[in-house]
Motif scaffolding. Structure first.
Motif, short mmCIF file in Angstrom:
data_model
loop_
_atom_site.label_atom_id
_atom_site.label_comp_id
_atom_site.label_asym_id
_atom_site.label_seq_id
_atom_site.Cartn_x
_atom_site.Cartn_y
_atom_site.Cartn_z
N LEU A 138 42.59 46.77 32.60
CA LEU A 138 42.57 48.16 32.85
C LEU A 138 43.13 48.71 34.08
CD1 LEU A 138 41.15 51.03 34.13
CD2 LEU A 138 39.41 49.85 34.25
N ILE A 139 43.37 46.87 34.98
CA ILE A 139 43.61 47.87 36.36
C ILE A 139 45.21 46.92 35.83
CG2 ILE A 139 43.61 46.18 38.53
CD1 ILE A 139 40.72 45.67 37.88
N GLY A 140 45.61 46.72 35.55
CA GLY A 140 46.69 46.42 34.77
C GLY A 140 47.94 47.16 34.11
N THR A 141 47.27 47.88 33.85
CA THR A 141 48.24 49.10 33.38
C THR A 141 47.92 50.40 33.67
OG1 THR A 141 46.68 49.26 31.36
CG2 THR A 141 48.43 48.06 31.28
N ASN A 142 46.69 50.87 34.42
CA ASN A 142 46.17 51.62 35.49
C ASN A 142 46.60 52.28 36.90
OD1 ASN A 142 44.33 54.28 37.13
ND2 ASN A 142 43.62 54.43 34.02
N SER A 143 47.20 53.65 36.97
CA SER A 143 47.36 53.55 38.23
C SER A 143 47.16 54.86 38.83
CB SER A 143 48.77 53.28 38.40
OG SER A 143 49.37 55.01 37.71
N ILE B 107 40.62 38.46 36.25
CA ILE B 107 40.80 40.29 37.61
C ILE B 107 42.02 39.90 38.32
CG2 ILE B 107 39.40 41.59 39.17
CD1 ILE B 107 37.36 40.75 37.21
N ARG B 108 41.61 39.21 39.53
CA ARG B 108 42.67 38.33 40.64
C ARG B 108 44.23 38.12 40.06
NH1 ARG B 108 42.89 32.72 43.40
NH2 ARG B 108 44.71 32.79 44.86
N GLU B 109 45.41 38.04 39.31
CA GLU B 109 46.04 37.87 38.54
C GLU B 109 46.44 39.29 38.30
OE1 GLU B 109 45.88 35.59 34.87
OE2 GLU B 109 46.53 33.51 36.63
N ALA B 110 45.96 39.62 37.60
CA ALA B 110 45.79 41.38 37.10
C ALA B 110 46.25 42.37 38.94
CB ALA B 110 44.66 42.17 36.70
N LEU B 111 45.29 42.49 39.53
CA LEU B 111 45.42 42.80 40.88
C LEU B 111 46.86 42.94 42.08
CD1 LEU B 111 41.91 42.50 42.54
CD2 LEU B 111 43.27 44.80 42.36
N GLU B 112 47.45 41.26 41.50
CA GLU B 112 48.54 41.10 41.85
C GLU B 112 49.72 41.95 41.86
OE1 GLU B 112 49.00 36.80 41.15
OE2 GLU B 112 47.88 36.32 42.55
N ASP B 113 49.64 42.58 40.12
CA ASP B 113 50.67 43.38 40.09
C ASP B 113 50.02 45.19 40.22
OD1 ASP B 113 51.68 41.29 39.03
OD2 ASP B 113 51.27 41.15 37.51
N ASN B 114 49.31 44.74 40.68
CA ASN B 114 48.96 46.40 40.87
C ASN B 114 48.72 47.14 42.01
OD1 ASN B 114 46.39 48.51 42.06
ND2 ASN B 114 45.92 48.63 39.56
N ARG B 115 49.24 48.07 42.38
CA ARG B 115 49.36 48.64 44.22
C ARG B 115 48.08 49.67 43.64
NH1 ARG B 115 50.77 44.21 44.15
NH2 ARG B 115 52.75 43.50 44.79
N THR B 116 47.38 50.09 43.64
CA THR B 116 46.93 51.25 44.02
C THR B 116 45.50 51.47 43.89
OG1 THR B 116 46.72 52.17 40.89
CG2 THR B 116 48.57 52.37 42.27
N VAL B 117 44.64 50.73 43.56
CA VAL B 117 43.05 49.64 43.67
C VAL B 117 42.98 49.98 45.58
CG1 VAL B 117 42.00 48.05 43.52
CG2 VAL B 117 42.45 48.93 41.28
N ARG B 118 42.14 50.59 45.70
CA ARG B 118 41.80 50.59 47.48
C ARG B 118 40.87 49.78 47.48
NH1 ARG B 118 44.01 55.20 50.20
NH2 ARG B 118 43.55 54.03 52.08
#
Length: 418
Positions: free
Chosen positions: A339-344, A364-375
């Motif tokens: 979810l974190i990797g695909t949802n913005s 989850i850590r690896e997914a967050l490396e490509d995510n720039r929206t989760v605050r």
């Protein structure tokens, strides 16, 4: 004869009739001050200000009693200082911020709340309560009830305030019961739910509905939901701390169709299991209104958690998700990472008190490396390990700093452009 003597400011300061001032000249109360006192004292009999300047109107209001009839002063006096004095004289700890920053609104709302909470059909005439509702509707926007032992028919409230009430918070309980505790005094009855459902069918202004802590079970919540099928006004629905299980959630899920306007749904601390989680997941496939979903302190398990995360991968509306304490494991962590990797769109995620383990934390850590929206993402007590917790925290901090910097730069660009 002293009335003919000239009255200087020094002679009139701080004295009483007949007393001599520093200059030896007897003090004479100015006629305008006498008039102000007379008008204030007799305002109930002659409630008019005429064409007096605002300065004198304010002086008259300052001298008024605090127990004048609401029907009189409610329509005539809008001075906030008067209503502040009246509020503080009657209640302690008045928080005007919760009442639209208006002391007059605070007084009328709390007055209606007190009347409802203390209403006893054996000692109070129902017509007097109806008159209070009818008169107060011009000044009341929100009602918050902490006890309602009379189980008053809520249709009467909506009959008089359906066009003005925007917020309703109801708790069917009893305060200060001491040793007289009686379980039957707590919680909504089915008749209360039926009454509320009928009222919800026709309200067009109510946007916030809080029924937290009312012992609502599946049958009762289904009754409430029946009144919201065609409702297009309620955007915030709080059903936390009840006894809602899967059957009740299926009824609520039907409200989250493509025509739904519900933006915030709080189901914290209920009895929702896997089927309830799946029902919500199916509803979210076509829903375009829900911004925040709180399922903390339930038991949806991995199957319910994975179903929600998988559906939300393609959702473009939801911004805040809380799945804390739901008996989730590394299987759900894998779906959450996807979810974190695909949802913005999702900005805030709370999954505390689950058992993701180090492998789940790594995903989850690896997914967050490509995510720039989760605050914000809260992974406390998830057994993912200190290293993963620290790394995830640093990643989110970097995202927030980057977002804030970009927003500042964009604002600066707009300013320069102008």
């Amino acid at each position: 004869m002293y009335g003919l003597n000239p009255v200087t400011p020094r002679a009139t300061a701080g004295g009483k009739d007949g007393q001599k001032g520093p200059t030896g000249i007897p003090y004479v109360t100015p006629l305008k001050d006498l008039c102000i006192k007379v008008v204030s004292r007799n305002f109930e009999e002659r409630p008019k200000f005429g064409r007096l300047p605002d300065f004198y109107v304010k002086k008259i209001i300052e001298g008024m009693d605090m127990d004048l009839p609401l029907e009189l002063v409610g329509t005539v006096i809008s001075d906030e200082n008067y209503w502040k004095r009246r509020c503080c004289a009657r209640w302690k700890n008045c928080q005007v911020t919760a009442h639209g920053m208006s002391w007059k609104q605070l007084y009328f709302e709390r007055n209606v709340e007190n009347a409802m909470e203390r209403y006893d059909p054996h000692t109070t005439e129902l017509n007097s309560l109806k008159r209070l509702f009818a008169f107060s509707k011009k000044f009341v926007r929100g009602i918050s009830i902490s006890q309602l032992p009379s189980h008053l028919d809520l249709q009467m409230l909506f009959d008089n305030m359906a066009s003005c009430l925007t917020s309703l918070s109801l708790t069917y309980g009893m305060t200060n019961v001491g040793m007289d505790y009686d379980r039957s005094l707590f919680g909504m009855k089915l008749s209360d739910c039926r009454s509320l459902a009928k009222a919800l069918e026709r309200t067009e202004t109510l946007t916030y509905l809080n029924l937290s802590g009312n012992l609502l079970d599946d049958e009762k919540v289904r009754m409430v939901a029946s009144g919201m099928v065609d409702n297009l006004s309620v955007t915030h629905l709080n059903l936390s701390h009840n006894k809602i299980a899967d059957r009740g959630v299926r009824a609520l899920a039907k409200l989250l169709d493509s025509k739904s306007v519900i933006g915030m749904l709080d189901l914290t601390d209920n009895q929702i299991h896997t089927e309830g989680g799946r029902a919500l997941a199916r509803a979210l496939r076509s829903n375009h209104s829900l911004l925040a979903l709180n399922l903390r302190l339930n038991r949806i398990g991995d199957e319910g958690g994975r179903a929600l995360c998988d559906v939300l991968r393609s959702n473009t509306t939801l911004q805040r998700l809380n799945l804390g304490a739901n008996e989730l494991s590394a299987l759900t962590a894998l779906s959450l990472a996807a979810l974190i990797g695909t949802n913005s769109t999702v900005l805030d995620i709370d999954v505390t008190c689950n058992n993701f383990g180090p492998d789940g934390g790594k995903q989850i850590r690896e997914a967050l490396e490509d995510n720039r929206t989760v605050r914000m993402i809260d992974l406390r007590l998830c057994n993912i390990g200190t290293d993963h917790e620290t790394a995830i925290m640093e990643l989110v901090k970097a995202h927030c700093a980057s977002i804030d910097f970009n927003q500042m730069g964009h604002a600066g660009h707009l300013t320069l452009h102008r």
